[in-house]
Scaffold this motif. Sequence first.
Motif, mmCIF file in Angstrom:
data_model
loop_
_atom_site.group_PDB
_atom_site.id
_atom_site.type_symbol
_atom_site.label_atom_id
_atom_site.label_comp_id
_atom_site.label_asym_id
_atom_site.label_seq_id
_atom_site.Cartn_x
_atom_site.Cartn_y
_atom_site.Cartn_z
ATOM 1 N N SER A 242 48.150 38.850 50.666
ATOM 2 C CA SER A 242 49.456 38.449 50.148
ATOM 3 C C SER A 242 49.361 37.263 49.189
ATOM 4 C CB SER A 242 50.410 38.140 51.309
ATOM 5 O OG SER A 242 49.919 37.059 52.063
ATOM 6 N N ASP A 243 48.163 36.921 48.757
ATOM 7 C CA ASP A 243 47.964 35.840 47.794
ATOM 8 C C ASP A 243 48.661 36.206 46.483
ATOM 9 O OD1 ASP A 243 46.264 34.623 45.423
ATOM 10 O OD2 ASP A 243 45.845 33.393 47.196
ATOM 11 N N PRO A 244 49.355 35.259 45.853
ATOM 12 C CA PRO A 244 50.047 35.559 44.590
ATOM 13 C C PRO A 244 49.128 36.126 43.503
ATOM 14 C CG PRO A 244 50.745 33.428 45.436
ATOM 15 C CD PRO A 244 49.631 33.897 46.318
ATOM 16 N N ALA A 245 47.888 35.658 43.436
ATOM 17 C CA ALA A 245 46.961 36.174 42.421
ATOM 18 C C ALA A 245 46.605 37.632 42.697
ATOM 19 C CB ALA A 245 45.696 35.323 42.378
ATOM 20 N N VAL A 246 46.516 38.009 43.955
ATOM 21 C CA VAL A 246 46.210 39.400 44.308
ATOM 22 C C VAL A 246 47.431 40.277 44.039
ATOM 23 C CG1 VAL A 246 45.613 40.959 46.218
ATOM 24 C CG2 VAL A 246 44.447 38.752 45.994
ATOM 25 N N GLU A 247 48.595 39.797 44.427
ATOM 26 C CA GLU A 247 49.819 40.568 44.199
ATOM 27 C C GLU A 247 50.155 40.704 42.721
ATOM 28 O OE1 GLU A 247 52.775 38.718 46.706
ATOM 29 O OE2 GLU A 247 52.174 39.964 48.417
ATOM 30 N N ALA A 248 49.666 39.784 41.889
ATOM 31 C CA ALA A 248 49.957 39.813 40.454
ATOM 32 C C ALA A 248 49.073 40.794 39.686
ATOM 33 C CB ALA A 248 49.795 38.416 39.856
ATOM 34 N N VAL A 249 48.065 41.371 40.341
ATOM 35 C CA VAL A 249 47.194 42.329 39.663
ATOM 36 C C VAL A 249 48.035 43.554 39.317
ATOM 37 C CG1 VAL A 249 45.163 43.805 39.898
ATOM 38 C CG2 VAL A 249 45.145 41.507 40.864
ATOM 39 N N GLU B 171 37.611 47.492 40.070
ATOM 40 C CA GLU B 171 36.755 46.325 39.853
ATOM 41 C C GLU B 171 37.595 45.069 39.631
ATOM 42 O OE1 GLU B 171 36.400 49.256 38.247
ATOM 43 O OE2 GLU B 171 34.548 49.960 39.193
ATOM 44 N N GLU B 172 38.660 45.192 38.825
ATOM 45 C CA GLU B 172 39.534 44.040 38.584
ATOM 46 C C GLU B 172 40.213 43.603 39.876
ATOM 47 O OE1 GLU B 172 41.065 44.679 34.021
ATOM 48 O OE2 GLU B 172 41.696 46.162 35.521
ATOM 49 N N ARG B 173 40.607 44.564 40.690
ATOM 50 C CA ARG B 173 41.217 44.238 41.983
ATOM 51 C C ARG B 173 40.215 43.540 42.896
ATOM 52 N NH1 ARG B 173 46.036 46.674 42.481
ATOM 53 N NH2 ARG B 173 46.422 48.475 41.147
ATOM 54 N N ALA B 174 38.968 44.027 42.898
ATOM 55 C CA ALA B 174 37.928 43.438 43.739
ATOM 56 C C ALA B 174 37.659 41.988 43.353
ATOM 57 C CB ALA B 174 36.649 44.258 43.654
ATOM 58 N N VAL B 175 37.618 41.709 42.065
ATOM 59 C CA VAL B 175 37.373 40.339 41.606
ATOM 60 C C VAL B 175 38.539 39.429 42.000
ATOM 61 C CG1 VAL B 175 37.127 38.868 39.561
ATOM 62 C CG2 VAL B 175 35.814 40.990 39.752
ATOM 63 N N ALA B 176 39.763 39.889 41.792
ATOM 64 C CA ALA B 176 40.936 39.083 42.154
ATOM 65 C C ALA B 176 40.950 38.804 43.652
ATOM 66 C CB ALA B 176 42.220 39.792 41.730
ATOM 67 N N TRP C 37 27.802 36.600 38.019
ATOM 68 C CA TRP C 37 27.595 37.910 38.642
ATOM 69 C C TRP C 37 26.723 37.878 39.903
ATOM 70 C CZ3 TRP C 37 29.657 42.338 39.381
ATOM 71 C CH2 TRP C 37 28.891 43.396 39.877
ATOM 72 N N PRO C 38 25.520 37.278 39.892
ATOM 73 C CA PRO C 38 24.700 37.299 41.114
ATOM 74 C C PRO C 38 25.378 36.587 42.295
ATOM 75 C CG PRO C 38 23.373 36.641 39.232
ATOM 76 C CD PRO C 38 24.800 36.671 38.769
ATOM 77 N N ILE C 39 26.158 35.555 42.000
ATOM 78 C CA ILE C 39 26.869 34.839 43.067
ATOM 79 C C ILE C 39 27.973 35.726 43.631
ATOM 80 C CG2 ILE C 39 28.327 32.847 43.587
ATOM 81 C CD1 ILE C 39 25.408 32.065 43.135
ATOM 82 N N PHE C 40 28.714 36.389 42.747
ATOM 83 C CA PHE C 40 29.760 37.302 43.190
ATOM 84 C C PHE C 40 29.180 38.376 44.104
ATOM 85 C CE2 PHE C 40 32.004 41.348 42.662
ATOM 86 C CZ PHE C 40 33.285 40.993 43.047
#
Length: 151
Positions: free
Chosen positions: A36-43, A50-55, A93-96
């Motif tokens: 329910s984080d605003p950044a996740v809900e704003a996707v 992939e964009e959802r996974a990063v957010a 990328w390697p850290i992610f």
Amino acid sequence: MLTLDLTNAPRWHDLAPGVRVQLRPLTTALMVATRSDPAVEAVPEEASDEERAVAFAKALARRAVLAWEGIGDADGNPIDPSPEAIDALLDVWPIFEAFQLTYVSKGLLLEQEKNGSALSPNGPSAGATDTARVANPAEPARKPARTARRG
């Protein structure tokens, strides 16, 4: 067997040589808060997986990271975790990938373990594999298989 860690203590995770982060345990409360984080809900709905996974990973990390070692600014000076620094860290990328493997996927592993067998793609036996060896798959069976008699 499911092993419960009743201490619920933060743990250190190595993400790269010389880089480690101290993370909160991956609990239900943490996952629900992240969803329910605003950044996740704003996707946007049309965003790729992939964009959802990063957010989601960045939102989760902002909640989970308590401390870190081996991370500094452009001048090489150690910095403390902040939302902006955590996002920048996960842009590497390697850290992610390491964060996903050492933290997120271990938390989701339990979800997979509860399923004793894989789902069949279509129908009750579509995902089944052969259980008997076939000498030569090109040749038909010579005798019909015997069935057990009821006694």
